[in-house]
Motif scaffolding. Structure first.
Motif, PDB file in Angstrom:
ATOM      1  N   VAL A 152       0.843  -1.284   0.010  1.00 48.85           N
ATOM      2  CA  VAL A 152      -0.055  -0.084   0.026  1.00 48.85           C
ATOM      3  C   VAL A 152       0.938   1.262  -0.059  1.00 48.85           C
ATOM      4  O   VAL A 152       0.622   2.182  -0.688  1.00 48.85           O
ATOM      5  CB  VAL A 152      -0.952  -0.166   1.325  1.00 48.85           C
ATOM      6  CG1 VAL A 152      -1.650   1.199   1.345  1.00 48.85           C
ATOM      7  CG2 VAL A 152      -1.733  -1.065   1.095  1.00 48.85           C
ATOM      8  N   LEU A 153       1.770   1.236   0.868  1.00 45.20           N
ATOM      9  CA  LEU A 153       2.802   2.295   0.957  1.00 45.20           C
ATOM     10  C   LEU A 153       3.448   2.656  -0.533  1.00 45.20           C
ATOM     11  O   LEU A 153       3.810   3.702  -0.804  1.00 45.20           O
ATOM     12  CB  LEU A 153       4.047   2.121   1.849  1.00 45.20           C
ATOM     13  CG  LEU A 153       3.370   2.144   3.369  1.00 45.20           C
ATOM     14  CD1 LEU A 153       4.423   2.007   4.207  1.00 45.20           C
ATOM     15  CD2 LEU A 153       2.556   3.298   3.685  1.00 45.20           C
ATOM     16  N   LYS A 154       3.794   1.538  -1.366  1.00 45.41           N
ATOM     17  CA  LYS A 154       4.381   1.512  -2.658  1.00 45.41           C
ATOM     18  C   LYS A 154       3.350   2.464  -3.653  1.00 45.41           C
ATOM     19  O   LYS A 154       3.704   3.222  -4.348  1.00 45.41           O
ATOM     20  CB  LYS A 154       4.649   0.178  -3.355  1.00 45.41           C
ATOM     21  CG  LYS A 154       5.121   0.098  -4.885  1.00 45.41           C
ATOM     22  CD  LYS A 154       6.652   0.935  -4.849  1.00 45.41           C
ATOM     23  CE  LYS A 154       7.238   0.731  -5.950  1.00 45.41           C
ATOM     24  NZ  LYS A 154       6.480   1.224  -7.214  1.00 45.41           N
ATOM     25  N   LYS A 155       2.066   1.979  -3.301  1.00 42.78           N
ATOM     26  CA  LYS A 155       1.012   2.901  -3.906  1.00 42.78           C
ATOM     27  C   LYS A 155       0.921   4.285  -3.798  1.00 42.78           C
ATOM     28  O   LYS A 155       0.964   5.172  -4.625  1.00 42.78           O
ATOM     29  CB  LYS A 155      -0.249   2.319  -3.866  1.00 42.78           C
ATOM     30  CG  LYS A 155      -0.703   0.846  -4.469  1.00 42.78           C
ATOM     31  CD  LYS A 155      -2.017   0.456  -4.306  1.00 42.78           C
ATOM     32  CE  LYS A 155      -2.523  -0.869  -4.927  1.00 42.78           C
ATOM     33  NZ  LYS A 155      -2.685  -0.660  -6.191  1.00 42.78           N
ATOM     34  N   LEU A 156       1.325   4.665  -2.377  1.00 42.95           N
ATOM     35  CA  LEU A 156       1.231   5.867  -2.041  1.00 42.95           C
ATOM     36  C   LEU A 156       2.510   6.568  -2.637  1.00 42.95           C
ATOM     37  O   LEU A 156       2.653   7.666  -3.178  1.00 42.95           O
ATOM     38  CB  LEU A 156       1.493   6.007  -0.441  1.00 42.95           C
ATOM     39  CG  LEU A 156       1.725   7.384   0.292  1.00 42.95           C
ATOM     40  CD1 LEU A 156       0.571   8.312  -0.180  1.00 42.95           C
ATOM     41  CD2 LEU A 156       1.996   7.322   1.870  1.00 42.95           C
ATOM     42  N   SER A 157       3.693   5.736  -2.507  1.00 43.09           N
ATOM     43  CA  SER A 157       4.879   6.274  -3.227  1.00 43.09           C
ATOM     44  C   SER A 157       4.773   6.599  -4.721  1.00 43.09           C
ATOM     45  O   SER A 157       5.423   7.593  -5.219  1.00 43.09           O
ATOM     46  CB  SER A 157       6.221   5.230  -2.910  1.00 43.09           C
ATOM     47  OG  SER A 157       7.259   6.075  -3.637  1.00 43.09           O
ATOM     48  N   ASP A 158       4.118   5.870  -5.421  1.00 46.33           N
ATOM     49  CA  ASP A 158       3.752   6.109  -6.948  1.00 46.33           C
ATOM     50  C   ASP A 158       2.924   7.522  -7.095  1.00 46.33           C
ATOM     51  O   ASP A 158       3.015   7.818  -8.067  1.00 46.33           O
ATOM     52  CB  ASP A 158       3.048   4.822  -7.441  1.00 46.33           C
ATOM     53  CG  ASP A 158       4.025   3.649  -7.278  1.00 46.33           C
ATOM     54  OD1 ASP A 158       5.250   3.821  -7.477  1.00 46.33           O
ATOM     55  OD2 ASP A 158       3.508   2.668  -7.687  1.00 46.33           O
ATOM     56  N   ASN A 159       2.221   7.644  -5.987  1.00 49.28           N
ATOM     57  CA  ASN A 159       1.450   9.048  -6.287  1.00 49.28           C
ATOM     58  C   ASN A 159       2.125  10.385  -5.823  1.00 49.28           C
ATOM     59  O   ASN A 159       1.768  11.445  -6.108  1.00 49.28           O
ATOM     60  CB  ASN A 159      -0.034   8.859  -5.583  1.00 49.28           C
ATOM     61  CG  ASN A 159      -0.877   7.922  -6.092  1.00 49.28           C
ATOM     62  OD1 ASN A 159      -1.661   8.545  -7.093  1.00 49.28           O
ATOM     63  ND2 ASN A 159      -0.927   6.904  -5.754  1.00 49.28           N
ATOM     64  N   ALA A 160       3.370  10.230  -5.217  1.00 50.53           N
ATOM     65  CA  ALA A 160       4.339  11.362  -4.849  1.00 50.53           C
ATOM     66  C   ALA A 160       5.031  11.652  -6.140  1.00 50.53           C
ATOM     67  O   ALA A 160       5.112  10.857  -7.044  1.00 50.53           O
ATOM     68  CB  ALA A 160       5.250  11.062  -3.698  1.00 50.53           C
ATOM     69  N   VAL A 161       5.396  13.057  -6.084  1.00 42.14           N
ATOM     70  CA  VAL A 161       6.089  13.385  -7.334  1.00 42.14           C
ATOM     71  C   VAL A 161       7.675  13.442  -7.268  1.00 42.14           C
ATOM     72  O   VAL A 161       8.458  13.104  -7.758  1.00 42.14           O
ATOM     73  CB  VAL A 161       5.737  14.915  -7.646  1.00 42.14           C
ATOM     74  CG1 VAL A 161       6.475  15.385  -9.026  1.00 42.14           C
ATOM     75  CG2 VAL A 161       4.182  14.891  -8.062  1.00 42.14           C
ATOM     76  N   SER A 162       8.059  13.956  -5.823  1.00 41.77           N
ATOM     77  CA  SER A 162       9.521  14.297  -5.658  1.00 41.77           C
ATOM     78  C   SER A 162      10.059  13.004  -4.950  1.00 41.77           C
ATOM     79  O   SER A 162       9.493  11.913  -4.408  1.00 41.77           O
ATOM     80  CB  SER A 162       9.769  15.265  -4.621  1.00 41.77           C
ATOM     81  OG  SER A 162       9.110  14.963  -3.292  1.00 41.77           O
ATOM     82  N   ASP A 163      11.430  12.737  -5.342  1.00 46.34           N
ATOM     83  CA  ASP A 163      12.095  11.561  -5.029  1.00 46.34           C
ATOM     84  C   ASP A 163      12.181  11.366  -3.223  1.00 46.34           C
ATOM     85  O   ASP A 163      12.016  10.455  -2.860  1.00 46.34           O
ATOM     86  CB  ASP A 163      13.591  11.875  -5.566  1.00 46.34           C
ATOM     87  CG  ASP A 163      13.712  11.532  -6.840  1.00 46.34           C
ATOM     88  OD1 ASP A 163      12.545  10.940  -7.672  1.00 46.34           O
ATOM     89  OD2 ASP A 163      14.779  12.018  -7.586  1.00 46.34           O
TER      90      ASP A 163
END
Length: 792
Positions: free
Chosen positions: A17-28
């Motif tokens: 789920v956190l990977k899905k969250l990470s995919d929605n973020a823009v900055s590294d």
């Protein structure tokens, strides 16, 4: 975090789920921080995180997501600049891009005070530094190029370099095009070696070209010689290049010094932007999962309404509704393999962890989550383990660690509790483990196949059965979770449908203990009654919905009738007032134009006609207005002046509303009238015919307007001597009057002169709505000194 807690989080697949969250973020950096999020155990922190996600989701719905491009970690560059170091162009461009991102995101929230969120303080904390942003972007074009206007000195140096290059090329061009030198050259081209301009000379003619050799071709047939005539020019270019590099280093040092004065603000902007990026990533994930903010508590109460596992396909996932910690603190889930027991268990645990991370959960509004101190899970795939002993030992090792760390703030999820050993002993251990966890005050959800645990749930307060439904006819699970119903074995039914002979099944039945058979029969009867009750409940719900729809429809109809009855008189008055207001405006406009016409034409003979028409028109309007707003008197019915026809507009006296006749009166005196959305029968003596209402006033105005149009107006207008603006004003008034007087053609006299007035007149005529066409006059009409206009 304890090892067993880390393992539980991994088993519940929070990292996916956190990977899905990470995919929605823009900055590294925001992507990295998303993967590092861990569940919070303080309800205040969880509520604040949930609120941030909710407000970000609201802002996305209103304005779209803010842009977070250009956010890079510039902390190392800031530290070096703060220490007096010189930053390279790439580092400076990254800092400028960060400043631009801060300015853009700060502008996203705007100054709209109507929308207030908990994120306003974060947005307001962003500092805008347009000065430094423009300074860097204005000086550095790319990682490899500094702008000419970065400094006056650099601009001057590059101008000299360009001039020097041009002078060298001009000199060398003369050499390669010279007849005396061209036969010595391998090719008539100018090239460079070691940054100096050279020409390719045939090796046998080395002595014929006076200059410096900078290179030799691989074959040795060509020498690259710098002619002595350009050596000094090349030397000057090298000196200028050195000056250019020195000036660039000075510019970079100056920009780095500017940055050092704002390092704290820039670093604070970076952290705030990363935080906002992560918050809005959570909001985007909420939209993607169709998730909602749950209500939070610390009482161990969990209620998930139509919850979906976030990692399964939403198109095929069957929602579950399940509770824990209110009427019961322990839930025993039974059912067939691959029927959804483990998914239900994981859904409870994973949604709890998501909520504690500040993420919305994929469940309907009204769902509740308790903020637990720990969430433990023992979930494993039995098919991946070869031996029963290893299965039992693995599960028991985890369970020992769980009960050693459990307390009244713990959620425990146990899959296939007691499996992998003797069923009798396994069931006894399972009951004892659950009882121990309950005594600690923990909330427990466990899956099992053991009948003993079903009986335990039926006979123990605070423990509830649940089952995953299985369709015996199709031999497929429905994945529906049924709380309050223990699961059936279905082994004999499934075996029979799969073709196992009846005598084998009958033999198996005889080997089952009588109490077990009775228990299964009870469950079967309960299941049948449940299905009957569900069908009856569905019918009752459908009937209730239909009744509510009919009731609402009747109420809306009643409100419409009452509203129309109450407002009919006001609406009629408002409409009549509007008509009179428009008529007054039209009359006043006519009066103004007639006054202007009288002044222009000096038609004294028309004065009496104008005054008479004006007086009569105003008197008629005043009478109509007086009658309109006179004190309401009870209406007395007047028989229709003629027989009613379909389409006539009438007023229904008893309802105080207007309608249209559909069918004239029948032998009983009933008239069918369409009143709004209703078709009703009305007595003839309850109807007033409205077909000629307002006709007298309209006819009166039309008659007077016709009289006004008879007033004489000249077919010519002399504009000579006027300025263009004055001429256009006079022309507009004249064309309106001519149009009202129904003149077909008029002549405009503008004279020949310079043609400026004629041009202005023609430009005006092109845009005038009353003009059909126009042309210059012919011979005998005034030639080019007049324009003939045809009116519409």
């Amino acid at each position: 975090m304890d090892d067993i807690l880390k393992k539980s989080v991994q088993l519940l697949e929070l990292e996916r789920v956190l990977k899905k969250l990470s995919d929605n973020a823009v900055s590294d950096r925001a992507k990295e921080e998303a993967l590092a999020i861990s569940p919070m155990t303080d309800i205040g922190e969880v509520e604040a995180a949930q609120k941030r996600t909710t407000d970000a989701k609201k802002l996305i719905g209103l304005r779209g997501a803010p842009g977070f491009s250009g956010i890079k970690d510039v902390s190392a560059a800031l530290r070096r600049a703060d220490a007096g170091g010189v930053l390279n162009p790439r580092e400076l461009l990254d800092i400028a891009a960060l400043l631009r991102a801060a300015r853009t995101v700060r502008g996203y929230i705007g100054d709209d005070s109507r929308i207030s969120t908990c994120l306003d303080e974060i947005f307001a904390s962003l500092s805008v530094n347009k000065y430094l942003e423009d300074l860097i972007f204005g000086a550095i074009l790319s990682e490899e190029e500094i702008a000419d206007n970065a400094s006056p000195a650099l601009s001057e140096i590059r101008r000299k370099i360009a001039h020097g290059n041009s002078k060298i090329r001009e000199t060398m061009q003369k050499i390669i095009t010279s007849k005396s030198y061209s036969r010595y050259l391998q090719d008539a081209i100018i090239t460079q070696r070691s940054g100096r301009y050279v020409v390719p000379v045939k090796s046998e003619y080395r002595a014929e070209i006076n200059g410096l050799v900078h290179d030799i071709s691989d074959s040795g047939a060509t020498l690259f010689i710098e002619p002595m005539t350009v050596v000094q020019l090349n030397n000057e270019l090298r000196e200028l290049a050195a000056k250019e590099q020195k000036e660039i280093e000075r510019i970079l040092a100056s920009l780095s010094a500017e940055v050092s004065g704002f390092t704290d603000a820039i670093y604070r902007n970076f952290n705030l932007l990363v935080r906002l990026d992560l918050i809005f990533a959570a909001a985007k994930l909420s939209y993607a999962l169709n998730a909602e903010e749950p209500s939070l508590n610390t009482r161990g109460e969990v209620y998930l309404k139509n919850a979906r596992h976030p990692l399964l396909d939403p198109k095929t996932t069957v929602p579950i509704t399940v509770g824990l910690g209110v009427e019961y603190d322990t839930l025993i889930i039974t059912g067939p393999n691959t029927g959804g027991k483990t998914v239900a268990l994981k859904t409870i645990g994973l949604l709890t962890l998501m909520a504690e991370c500040g993420l919305h959960i994929p469940a309907d509004s009204g769902s509740r989550i308790s903020v637990f101190g720990r969430v433990f899970a023992d979930i494993g795939d039995e098919q991946s383990i070869e031996q029963s002993l290893s299965t039992f030992s693995s599960h028991m090792t985890n369970i020992v660690s769980i009960i050693n760390h459990a307390d009244d703030k713990t959620l425990i999820l146990l899959d296939e509790l007691g499996a992998g050993t003797d069923p009798v002993e396994g069931a006894a251990l399972a009951v004892s483990i659950i009882e121990y966890a309950r005594a600690l005050g923990a909330r427990v959800a466990a899956t099992t196949h053991y009948t003993e645990l079903k009986s335990y749930a039926l006979t123990t307060d605070g423990v509830e059965n649940a089952s995953c439904e299985f369709d015996v006819k199709s031999l497929k699970p429905t994945y529906r979770l049924l709380v309050g119903i223990p699961g059936r074995s279905n082994a004999f039914l499934i075996s029979r449908r799969l073709g196992l002979p009846d005598y084998i099944i009958d033999s198996a039945r005889e080997r089952v203990a009588s109490e077990d058979v009775s228990f299964e029969e009870i469950i079967t009867q309960l299941d049948k009654k449940r299905r009957i009750l569900e069908n009856e409940l569905e019918k009752a719900e459908r009937i209730k919905r239909e009744a509510e729809e009919r009731l609402n429809s009747a109420r809306r109809l009643e409100e419409q009738l009452n509203s129309k009855k109450d407002n009919a008189t006001e609406i009629a008055k408002a409409e009549a007032a509007r008509i009179i207001k428009d008529a007054r405006a039209a009359a006043e406009e006519a009066f103004i134009k007639l006054d202007e016409l009288k002044k222009m034409e000096k038609a004294r003979e028309n004065t009496q006609m104008i005054n008479t028409a004006r007086a009569e028109l105003k008197r008629g309007l005043n009478i109509a207005e007086k009658n309109l707003f006179a004190e309401d008197k009870p209406k007395t019915h007047m028989p229709p002046p003629r027989e009613l026809r379909a389409g006539d507009t009438v007023e229904i006296v008893s309802l105080g509303t207007k309608g249209t006749v559909i069918k004239p009166a029948d032998s009983s005196g009933n008239v069918e009238v369409q009143a709004g959305i209703l078709k009703i029968n009305v007595k003839l003596n309850d109807i007033i015919l409205l077909e000629e209402q307002g006709a007298a006033l309209g006819g009166f105005i039309s008659k007077k307007q016709a009289e006004l149009r008879k007033i004489a107006i000249s077919p010519e207008l002399d504009l000579r001597g006027m300025m263009s603006e004055d001429a256009e004003h006079a022309l507009e008034m004249y064309l309106d009057n001519a149009f009202m007087a129904k003149l077909g053609n008029v002549t405009l006299i503008h004279g020949k002169g310079t043609g400026a007035l004629r041009k202005a007149v023609h430009g005006f005529l092109k845009k005038h709505p009353h003009v059909k066409s126009f042309r210059l006059g012919n011979f005998g009409e005034g030639d080019t000194g007049v324009t003939i206009v045809e009116l519409k």
